[in-house]
Design an enzyme around this catalytic site. Sequence first.
Site, PDB file in Angstrom:
ATOM      1  N   HIS A   9       0.756  -1.407   0.159  1.00 12.37           N
ATOM      2  CA  HIS A   9      -0.044   0.129  -0.032  1.00 12.37           C
ATOM      3  C   HIS A   9       0.976   1.186   0.217  1.00 12.37           C
ATOM      4  O   HIS A   9       2.126   1.202   0.195  1.00 12.37           O
ATOM      5  CB  HIS A   9      -0.985   0.039   1.119  1.00 12.37           C
ATOM      6  CG  HIS A   9      -0.252   0.096   2.644  1.00 12.37           C
ATOM      7  ND1 HIS A   9       0.432   1.310   2.982  1.00 12.37           N
ATOM      8  CD2 HIS A   9      -0.032  -0.844   3.410  1.00 12.37           C
ATOM      9  CE1 HIS A   9       0.938   0.816   4.333  1.00 12.37           C
ATOM     10  NE2 HIS A   9       0.733  -0.342   4.423  1.00 12.37           N
ATOM     11  N   GLU A  79      -1.646  -6.910   8.301  1.00 10.17           N
ATOM     12  CA  GLU A  79      -0.365  -6.747   8.611  1.00 10.17           C
ATOM     13  C   GLU A  79      -0.108  -7.431  10.034  1.00 10.17           C
ATOM     14  O   GLU A  79      -0.964  -7.822  10.350  1.00 10.17           O
ATOM     15  CB  GLU A  79      -0.067  -5.304   8.753  1.00 10.17           C
ATOM     16  CG  GLU A  79       1.542  -4.912   9.173  1.00 10.17           C
ATOM     17  CD  GLU A  79       2.494  -5.432   8.282  1.00 10.17           C
ATOM     18  OE1 GLU A  79       2.683  -6.434   7.939  1.00 10.17           O
ATOM     19  OE2 GLU A  79       3.355  -4.525   7.986  1.00 10.17           O
TER      20      GLU A  79
END
Length: 197
Positions: A9, A79
Site C-alpha cells: 500500500h 499486517e
Amino acid sequence: MSDLLLVRHGETEWSASGRHTGRTDVPLTADGADQAVSLAPYFLDRRPALVLTSPLRRAVATTRLAGLTADDTDPDLCEWDYGGYEGLTTEEIRRTRSDWSLWRDGVPPGDPEHPGENAGQVAARADRVLARVAPVLAEGRGNAVLVAHGHFLRVLTARYLGLPAEEGRLFLLRTGTVSMLSTEHGLPVISGWNTRP
C-alpha cells in the site's frame, strides 16, 4: 505458470514516521495516494486473474487508486499484529530493548484489539494465502495480485521461496511498489522487487 504480484500500500502517516502499523486502520497520506495512482499504468494492460486485498483501508484505497478491482478482501492479508508495540517506532522500542528485532524477538501482547502475533502465526496466514492463489497461478490464466502490507508481504515472500518466516528480514519493501514472484525452471524466484512504473 503465472506470476504473483505483490503491491505494498501507499504511504501513511505512520509508515512515513516508522511507526509499527499493524491492525490500526490509518488512511493513506496525500503522497501515499499519489504513490497508489502512479501504479495504475503498470496494471493498465494487465488483466489479473485474481486480485485480493487486505481489508484495511490503506490497502483497499491503494487497490482502487491503482486501477484494480478486488475480487475479495482477505483478512489473512492483514499486517503483522504488533501487539504491545503497535504505534511505536523501532527507536522507541530499543530504549528499553537495545538489540530488539521483530524478526528474532517478536512482540509482547497488547490490548484485546492488538493481542500480537509471532512469526509462525504470520507465516501460517501467508501459507493460507499462497495456497489460495496456487491454483490460479498453476492454471496460467493470468497473474494474481495481492495488495497488502510490508512485513506481511516480506513473510509471504520468504514462505514462497521455501524459507522460514524470519528470513523475510532480507526483503526490504517500500510503500507504493510492485514486486513480482515467479518461477524459473520450476523453482520459485523473485523476478522484480520494489518497482514503480
